[in-house]
Design a protein around this motif. Structure first.
Motif, mmCIF file in Angstrom:
data_model
loop_
_atom_site.group_PDB
_atom_site.id
_atom_site.type_symbol
_atom_site.label_atom_id
_atom_site.label_comp_id
_atom_site.label_asym_id
_atom_site.label_seq_id
_atom_site.Cartn_x
_atom_site.Cartn_y
_atom_site.Cartn_z
ATOM 1 N N ALA A 345 2.697 136.881 87.649
ATOM 2 C CA ALA A 345 3.839 136.389 86.884
ATOM 3 C C ALA A 345 3.880 134.867 86.943
ATOM 4 O O ALA A 345 3.890 134.293 88.033
ATOM 5 N N VAL A 361 6.778 140.200 77.784
ATOM 6 C CA VAL A 361 5.914 139.140 78.298
ATOM 7 C C VAL A 361 4.690 138.992 77.404
ATOM 8 O O VAL A 361 4.412 139.843 76.544
ATOM 9 N N LEU A 369 1.297 135.783 83.170
ATOM 10 C CA LEU A 369 2.243 136.292 82.185
ATOM 11 C C LEU A 369 3.363 135.288 81.955
ATOM 12 O O LEU A 369 3.960 134.787 82.914
ATOM 13 N N ALA A 390 6.542 143.761 81.326
ATOM 14 C CA ALA A 390 6.451 143.652 82.785
ATOM 15 C C ALA A 390 7.395 144.685 83.368
ATOM 16 O O ALA A 390 8.604 144.671 83.123
ATOM 17 N N VAL A 404 2.938 141.570 89.128
ATOM 18 C CA VAL A 404 3.820 142.555 88.512
ATOM 19 C C VAL A 404 2.969 143.526 87.710
ATOM 20 O O VAL A 404 1.848 143.221 87.297
ATOM 21 N N ARG A 405 3.512 144.713 87.483
ATOM 22 C CA ARG A 405 2.807 145.730 86.685
ATOM 23 C C ARG A 405 2.977 145.408 85.208
ATOM 24 O O ARG A 405 4.092 145.284 84.707
ATOM 25 N N TYR A 406 1.845 145.275 84.525
ATOM 26 C CA TYR A 406 1.829 144.913 83.116
ATOM 27 C C TYR A 406 1.418 146.126 82.296
ATOM 28 O O TYR A 406 0.414 146.787 82.585
#
Length: 414
Positions: A345, A361, A369, A390, A404-406
């Motif tokens: 991030a 994002v 991101l 995100a 972070v999970r994208y």
């Protein structure tokens, strides 16, 4: 409210594949879900062939090293079958041509030098090999790509361009695919006006109708657009009855909150059943899932119903997270949820919500991101600007540099 994960589990446990299939020509199968394994009836390539333009040789004839000149005994173009390669000779060969029996390597033409003919025994001249190749060099072996009898595409695979090409490679002129789900689409709200019409005070253009129709068609659905239903209970009930006929799924937007003008919840209770209502996510908390009775000859016949929030970002996000997996399951798809990936991030999110959040994002040139400046559920610009979401767990703040999970929008809602 229930968690997003629990909601998805409940939806997928309730909805079973439709099981209806059809045979279509291979070019027309793009984007469809394969209903039957594709088993290759051929080897690919069918015989050893040359990976490049050059000369097929016998390594034994180069035992003395590079610089040897070999008479060229034959010329083999793609689609031709050469004679067995005589000892002490080379064959001029072109990319894709079948390697003649006896040859055990191909020397690319850049490493060779054509020389004049020495007589009647070499009608195609002679070649000096300036670099000795390794055994098997530039030869694509029989069955190297696909072996006869092997499964090359599994049922449940969404057929993209590469899959269509692979099916054609093994000779498949037609493919068995899942029938397209039949989806009835409508929106609710007296304030909605169709694009192109005058915009009176207090009204807004109906973006969800166009957006959801596009998303449904992107998932291979046959869409019946039933338009907009007035904010009345009787009209909403009548719309549900109409939508249930001849469809596998009803999808609506708006009217699923708890305001006095939101009539879908009581209408669904009267015309069918409500199995799920609110999900602990932001945006997109109100989401209705259930079924509507059909007036079919079959007792107990129902059409699935999913009601999405009216705010456009909420509608898009809940479609991506919940409707898309349901549509994939209806078609018997293998994978219904993309895995996501961990990405850095390059933004701060210091005041997290108690609900799980999905922030709009975009990936930047540095591999991180960026966050859209306005994360409101009515800001559709954030989705047009972004390329992903995100996925932020409940109560978790984000600092620059955190992973972070994208979730890619291209995978969630192509």
């Amino acid at each position: 409210m229930i968690s997003a994960d629990e909601a998805l589990v409940r939806l997928l446990a309730a909805v079973l594949p439709l099981g209806r299939t059809e045979s279509v020509s291979t070019p027309d199968a793009w984007g469809r879900i394969l209903a039957r394994d594709v088993v290759s009836a051929v080897n690919v390539p069918p015989e050893d062939n040359s990976a490049m333009d050059g000369y097929a040789i016998r390594l034994a004839d180069l035992a003395g090293g590079s610089g040897a000149a070999l008479p060229v005994s034959q010329r083999i173009a793609a689609g031709q079958v050469g004679r067995p390669l005589a000892a002490g000779t080379a064959a001029r060969i072109f990319t894709g041509a079948q390697v003649p029996p006896g040859a055990d390597a191909v020397v690319m033409q850049e490493y060779c030098e054509a020389v004049a003919s020495t007589g009647a025994d070499d009608p195609f001249g002679a070649v000096r090999v300036n670099e000795v190749p390794a055994p098997g060099m530039a030869i694509r072996r029989r069955g190297e790509d696909v072996m006869q009898g092997h499964v090359v595409l599994r049922a449940g695979h969404r057929l993209d361009a590469a899959a269509i090409g692979l099916a054609a490679t093994v000779g498949m002129a037609r493919l068995d695919v899942a029938l397209r789900p039949r989806v009835a689409l409508f929106s609710t709200g007296d304030e909605l006006v169709m694009p192109g019409e005058p915009l009176p005070p207090g009204a807004i253009y109906n973006s969800n109708r166009f957006m959801l129709g596009a998303l449904l068609r992107g998932q291979g659905c046959l869409v019946t657009d039933l338009g907009n239903v007035p904010d009345r209970l009787d009209a909403t009930r009548a719309m549900l009855r109409e939508a249930a006929a001849g469809h596998d799924l009803i999808l609506s937007s708006g009217g699923v909150s708890v305001g006095e003008e939101d009539h879908l919840k009581p209408a669904l209770a009267a015309e069918g059943r409500l199995d799920l209502w609110a999900i602990a996510i932001k945006p997109g908390k109100p989401l209705a899932f259930g079924a509507v009775r059909r007036n079919d000859a079959e007792a107990g016949a129902e059409t699935w119903f999913i009601g999405l929030p009216g705010n456009p970002v909420s509608s898009y996000v809940t479609f991506a997270l919940f409707v898309r997996p349901v549509l994939a399951q209806l078609q018997g798809a293998q994978a219904v949820t993309p895995p996501g990936m961990a990405i850095r991030a390059d933004f701060a999110w210091p005041r997290p919500d108690k609900r799980r959040e999905f922030l709009r994002v975009r990936r930047n040139a540095e591999g991180g991101l960026d966050l859209y400046r306005n994360q409101g559920s009515g800001v559709l610009t954030s989705l047009a600007w972004g390329d992903g979401l995100a996925d932020i767990p409940p109560g978790q703040a984000v600092q620059p540099g955190d992973l972070v999970r994208y979730l890619s929008l291209a995978e969630l809602a192509p």
